[in-house]
Design a protein around this motif. Sequence first.
Motif, short mmCIF file in Angstrom:
data_model
loop_
_atom_site.label_atom_id
_atom_site.label_comp_id
_atom_site.label_asym_id
_atom_site.label_seq_id
_atom_site.Cartn_x
_atom_site.Cartn_y
_atom_site.Cartn_z
N LEU A 29 -57.71 51.65 17.99
CA LEU A 29 -58.12 50.49 18.81
C LEU A 29 -57.64 49.19 18.18
O LEU A 29 -57.32 48.23 18.90
N ALA A 30 -57.58 49.14 16.86
CA ALA A 30 -57.17 47.90 16.18
C ALA A 30 -55.71 47.57 16.41
O ALA A 30 -55.32 46.40 16.43
N LEU A 31 -54.88 48.60 16.59
CA LEU A 31 -53.45 48.38 16.78
C LEU A 31 -53.15 48.28 18.27
O LEU A 31 -52.44 49.13 18.84
N ASN A 32 -53.66 47.26 18.89
CA ASN A 32 -53.48 47.06 20.32
C ASN A 32 -52.47 45.94 20.57
O ASN A 32 -52.07 45.23 19.64
N PRO A 33 -52.02 45.77 21.80
CA PRO A 33 -51.01 44.73 22.08
C PRO A 33 -51.42 43.31 21.67
O PRO A 33 -50.56 42.51 21.30
N THR A 34 -52.71 43.00 21.71
CA THR A 34 -53.15 41.67 21.30
C THR A 34 -52.87 41.42 19.83
O THR A 34 -52.31 40.39 19.44
N THR A 35 -53.26 42.37 18.97
CA THR A 35 -53.03 42.20 17.54
C THR A 35 -51.55 42.32 17.20
O THR A 35 -51.05 41.65 16.29
#
Length: 390
Positions: free
Chosen positions: A143-149
Amino acid sequence: MVTETTFALVAGVPLLLVGGMLVLPLIATPAVSNRLIVSLLLFVAFGFALYITVGLFAPDAATYDQQAMGLAKYWRGESATGPEIHAGKSGWPYLLGGLYLFLGASPYVGIAVNAIFCISMAAIAARTSQLLSPNTGRLAFTLALNPTTLFWGTMLLREAGMWFFISLATLGAVGIQKSHRVGAYLTALLIGLLGAYSFRSSVAVALGATLILSLLIARSSRLAVKISLLAVTLAATPTAVAYIQSQALLDPDRIEMSQTELAGANSGFSTGLGSLPATLLRVTLGPFPWEFPSLGLLYLAEWVIWIAILALSIRGTKTRHAWIIWAGSVAVISSLAFTSGNYGTTVRLRAMALVILLPLAAQGWAQIRAKKELRATTNPLHSKTATTHG
């Protein structure tokens, strides 16, 4: 400036080394260790490709690049004066300046460091999720490696570093509640808050005050102590208000100036104390559907990711000690409501609250998966098929 730099090196480096020795074992998460290198390479490659394609298109990124080059020249003695850097925002320019001094003045260096910050943040979120519930670390990491981050974290901005320190502070707060290694987790909490303060002081103060007060109340077993702490908080409120007034932190002109500095898109909305409830709603749930036609696909994509994480976090609220994570996230959102004057700012800064919620979102995702597996095993057709194959 030389005095400040010397003091930071003399006092800060030993603290970080000792603190790192205590904190690094807490961050280590075997569940995601085999994904770290690949994820890091992905983030570095994306960041480099983005820079090659569009350069430092974010105004803040170009500013940090200029400040870092100015600091490197000043430290080498090539300039008589250093660049002007605002207090409470100096962490990233000083770090980037140090990198430029020793490794060369190239944005690629800062982008690579930000990629490391992002992957470290994901690993910390995984560790925090593991504390809440075993076997959920990989979900939090994913979840942390999403397009936003990926998008904001690989630019030459201070976002990735802020996420790292915020996630470290969150790990410390949860660890103090869930583990007997209070000293190590307290160190993580303090390093996280100090680092966040150097990157974005207003958010760090709100987050730190909320987490520390929450921990004091939670770890007090007697009702009388809890009531006393609340009474002390209420009694200290006038002093805090007086300090805020003396520093003009809520001065309309200062807030307007901050909003102007942070503005990154022509997507403004009304702000100020009078419109704080509406602004808080926009920062929490906006942009609203009727606003997307005038904003663009980037805002829609960020909104979908934010709402998904928010929904999963609500689902994971049944987890014990979830309230302290919610408290930290609400503190960040509330602080943003004072300064975010447009959606261009909100979509970038709201990721700080998203990072805090990642461990809870992983709990919600795990619960959904467990429910689906339970339905599959209790489905008569599934059971019959299993019996036939057996």
